[in-house]
Design an enzyme around this catalytic site. Structure first.
Site, mmCIF file in Angstrom:
data_model
loop_
_atom_site.group_PDB
_atom_site.id
_atom_site.type_symbol
_atom_site.label_atom_id
_atom_site.label_comp_id
_atom_site.label_asym_id
_atom_site.label_seq_id
_atom_site.Cartn_x
_atom_site.Cartn_y
_atom_site.Cartn_z
ATOM 1 N N TYR A 224 -12.073 4.264 -48.266
ATOM 2 C CA TYR A 224 -10.590 4.466 -46.695
ATOM 3 C C TYR A 224 -10.982 4.198 -45.887
ATOM 4 C CZ TYR A 224 -7.702 7.381 -49.762
ATOM 5 O OH TYR A 224 -6.206 7.017 -51.476
ATOM 6 N N GLU B 290 -9.707 -3.751 -53.194
ATOM 7 C CA GLU B 290 -9.302 -1.791 -53.768
ATOM 8 C C GLU B 290 -9.590 -1.983 -55.814
ATOM 9 O OE1 GLU B 290 -5.455 0.339 -52.234
ATOM 10 O OE2 GLU B 290 -6.247 -0.095 -50.458
HETATM 11 P P1 CMP Z 1 -2.902 6.741 -49.463
HETATM 12 O O1 CMP Z 1 -1.833 5.830 -49.854
HETATM 13 O O2 CMP Z 1 -4.054 6.597 -49.939
HETATM 14 O O3 CMP Z 1 -3.560 6.274 -47.972
HETATM 15 C C1 CMP Z 1 -4.282 7.262 -46.903
HETATM 16 C C2 CMP Z 1 -4.240 8.176 -47.217
HETATM 17 O O4 CMP Z 1 -4.330 8.477 -46.050
HETATM 18 C C3 CMP Z 1 -2.587 7.828 -47.461
HETATM 19 O O5 CMP Z 1 -2.204 7.957 -49.055
HETATM 20 C C4 CMP Z 1 -2.788 10.110 -47.501
HETATM 21 O O6 CMP Z 1 -2.879 10.718 -48.674
HETATM 22 C C5 CMP Z 1 -3.879 9.767 -45.795
HETATM 23 N N1 CMP Z 1 -3.091 10.189 -44.879
HETATM 24 C C6 CMP Z 1 -2.246 9.341 -44.133
HETATM 25 N N2 CMP Z 1 -1.803 9.990 -43.510
HETATM 26 C C7 CMP Z 1 -1.594 11.656 -42.527
HETATM 27 C C8 CMP Z 1 -1.601 11.730 -41.729
HETATM 28 N N3 CMP Z 1 -1.361 11.509 -40.534
HETATM 29 N N4 CMP Z 1 -2.798 13.496 -42.198
HETATM 30 C C9 CMP Z 1 -2.757 13.427 -43.607
HETATM 31 N N5 CMP Z 1 -2.938 12.421 -44.362
HETATM 32 C C10 CMP Z 1 -2.591 11.115 -43.918
#
Ligand code: CMP
Length: 139
Positions: A51, A128
């Site tokens: 990430y 990824e």
């Molecule tokens: P994902 O698709 O795994 O990609 C990035 C991740 O960050 C997303 O899903 C969420 O789980 C997390 N995420 C993105 N924005 C937020 C936020 N504002 N608060 C908490 N978690 C977030």
């Protein structure tokens, strides 16, 4: 792998609640073919690296801690227009805003524990997928 492949992870909360089988059944029933798949667990360092693009954002540290908190199931999926099609299929990042019947609406708890990951572009899907799988793992 442009256009027809995407990458996904069943997140630790969904895995620990026993939703993996139901989620995979939905994914296959929607026409996504599993090209590679494994159960694994990310270290904090690996989750931080995966990430990386979110480093510095307010949710980054909690996201990394959560994603390394337990087993996940990672997979490469194939379907025409895979990235966009899968993102529509799983629903909005925030389960509260996801369409009824989507995986995130059905199995997600909140923005962080939103059940499943889906790549946001063909470039992300390639990166990824390469994070977890060798080219020879895809068939
Ligand atoms: P994902 O698709 O795994 O990609 C990035 C991740 O960050 C997303 O899903 C969420 O789980 C997390 N995420 C993105 N924005 C937020 C936020 N504002 N608060 C908490 N978690 C977030």
């Amino acid at each position: 792998m442009t256009g027809n492949r995407t990458f996904t992870m069943v997140k630790p909360s969904a895995f620990s609640q026993g939703y993996t089988g139901q989620m995979l059944a939905m994914i296959e029933n929607a026409g996504f073919r599993i090209k590679a798949m494994k159960k694994t667990r990310l270290s904090e360092e690996q989750a931080g690296c995966f990430y990386e693009m979110h480093r510095g954002k307010p949710f980054y540290n909690d996201l990394v801690a959560f994603m390394s908190s337990g087993p996940i199931v990672s997979a490469v999926l194939e379907k025409e227009n895979a990235v966009e099609s899968f993102r529509t299929f799983i629903g909005a990042t925030d389960p509260a805003k996801a369409e009824p019947g989507t995986i995130r609406k059905l199995f997600g708890k909140n923005m962080r524990e939103n059940a499943i990951h889906g790549s946001d572009s063909d470039e992300s899907a390639m990166r990824e997928s390469g994070f977890f799988f060798a080219a020879t793992d895809l068939f």
